[in-house]
Each structure stands twice: as C-alpha cells, then as structure tokens.
Design a protein around this motif. Structure first.
Motif, PDB file in Angstrom:
ATOM      1  N   LYS A  62     -15.290 -35.157  -2.899  1.00 15.34           N
ATOM      2  CA  LYS A  62     -15.753 -36.255  -3.761  1.00 15.34           C
ATOM      3  C   LYS A  62     -16.537 -37.273  -2.947  1.00 15.34           C
ATOM      4  O   LYS A  62     -17.581 -37.773  -3.388  1.00 15.34           O
ATOM      5  CB  LYS A  62     -14.557 -36.922  -4.448  1.00 15.34           C
ATOM      6  CG  LYS A  62     -14.954 -38.062  -5.384  1.00 15.34           C
ATOM      7  CD  LYS A  62     -13.735 -38.790  -5.897  1.00 15.34           C
ATOM      8  CE  LYS A  62     -13.279 -39.720  -4.812  1.00 15.34           C
ATOM      9  NZ  LYS A  62     -12.286 -40.685  -5.176  1.00 15.34           N
ATOM     10  N   TYR A  74     -19.425 -35.590  -8.498  1.00 15.63           N
ATOM     11  CA  TYR A  74     -18.514 -36.684  -8.131  1.00 15.63           C
ATOM     12  C   TYR A  74     -17.526 -36.976  -9.266  1.00 15.63           C
ATOM     13  O   TYR A  74     -16.322 -37.091  -9.036  1.00 15.63           O
ATOM     14  CB  TYR A  74     -19.320 -37.940  -7.786  1.00 15.63           C
ATOM     15  CG  TYR A  74     -18.455 -39.142  -7.497  1.00 15.63           C
ATOM     16  CD1 TYR A  74     -17.999 -39.399  -6.214  1.00 15.63           C
ATOM     17  CD2 TYR A  74     -18.086 -40.021  -8.512  1.00 15.63           C
ATOM     18  CE1 TYR A  74     -17.197 -40.501  -5.942  1.00 15.63           C
ATOM     19  CE2 TYR A  74     -17.285 -41.119  -8.248  1.00 15.63           C
ATOM     20  CZ  TYR A  74     -16.846 -41.354  -6.971  1.00 15.63           C
ATOM     21  OH  TYR A  74     -16.037 -42.440  -6.710  1.00 15.63           O
ATOM     22  N   LEU A  77     -14.954 -34.236  -9.628  1.00 13.32           N
ATOM     23  CA  LEU A  77     -13.982 -34.308  -8.535  1.00 13.32           C
ATOM     24  C   LEU A  77     -13.038 -35.490  -8.692  1.00 13.32           C
ATOM     25  O   LEU A  77     -11.851 -35.385  -8.374  1.00 13.32           O
ATOM     26  CB  LEU A  77     -14.707 -34.370  -7.194  1.00 13.32           C
ATOM     27  CG  LEU A  77     -15.287 -33.028  -6.750  1.00 13.32           C
ATOM     28  CD1 LEU A  77     -16.422 -33.226  -5.761  1.00 13.32           C
ATOM     29  CD2 LEU A  77     -14.194 -32.158  -6.173  1.00 13.32           C
ATOM     30  N   LEU A  78     -13.540 -36.597  -9.185  1.00 13.82           N
ATOM     31  CA  LEU A  78     -12.681 -37.754  -9.455  1.00 13.82           C
ATOM     32  C   LEU A  78     -11.613 -37.389 -10.483  1.00 13.82           C
ATOM     33  O   LEU A  78     -10.431 -37.703 -10.305  1.00 13.82           O
ATOM     34  CB  LEU A  78     -13.520 -38.929  -9.956  1.00 13.82           C
ATOM     35  CG  LEU A  78     -12.755 -40.190 -10.365  1.00 13.82           C
ATOM     36  CD1 LEU A  78     -12.000 -40.777  -9.181  1.00 13.82           C
ATOM     37  CD2 LEU A  78     -13.711 -41.210 -10.954  1.00 13.82           C
TER      38      LEU A  78
END
Length: 116
Positions: A62, A74, A77-78
């Motif tokens: 991330k 991103y 992945l968060l």
C-alpha cells in the motif's frame, strides 16, 4: 533492476498544475517482478503464526502504491489491510480485488521498461 520514470510522466495531478514540475531526481519505480509474488506472500502470512503479518504485507505494498500515485491499487490495499486488522471474513474477495488491480499495474510497468 528498477525502472526510472521522470516524475511528470507518472503523476497526472502534477501534469495538470499551472507551473511545470521541475525535479533533479527521477522517480524510481520498483521492478515489476518485485511485487509479482504479493498474493503468495499474503497467503503465507495468513497461514503463519503472526496474526498481524497479513496486514503488514498489505501495508507494505500500500505504501509503494500510494507513493507512486496508484490510487485504485492503494484503495484496494487499504481495504484489505483494514479487513485484516478487523478480522473480517471477506479477505478472499478483497485479496482478489487487489490482485486484479496489481496485475493491471504490473502489465503497465512491464510496458514502460523497454522505453526507458
């Protein structure tokens, strides 16, 4: 070996600014092969003894995605990292979203290689 891309070519936000961005230092993008094993690393972390390991694996990638302006990757992945920390049962679905977006990014990075 990492791929080097001038900053103005990878960040659309900077390209829209009224003042041209000037940098003495190019941005170094990781070699596409570096993160190709993310899914295997994540699954190994899930199966391992450290309950925090899956979130750490997601957090590492991330950070790379965020630093390079890969916003969709991103965000995925968060969500995966938060699901790990909250022990949510939907990890497989979130992992699939990450691997799909990561595959798209890796394809694009591989295309950049010969041009630089």
């Amino acid at each position: 070996m990492p791929v080097t891309v001038p900053r103005r070519e990878y960040d659309p936000w900077l390209a829209r600014q009224s003042q041209p961005f000037r940098s003495k230092h190019p941005i170094v993008i990781p070699d596409p092969g570096t993160y190709g094993g993310f899914e295997a690393d994540f699954r190994a972390a899930v199966d391992g003894s450290d309950p925090d390991a899956p979130a750490k694996v997601a957090h590492s990638l991330k950070g790379v995605a965020g630093n390079l302006g890969m916003h969709e990757l991103y965000q995925s992945l968060l969500q995966l990292e938060m699901a790990c920390k909250n022990h949510e049962p939907q990890l497989e679905k979130k992992l699939q979203q990450v691997t799909d977006k990561l595959a798209t990014v890796m394809t694009g990075l591989k295309r950049l290689g010969p041009r630089i």
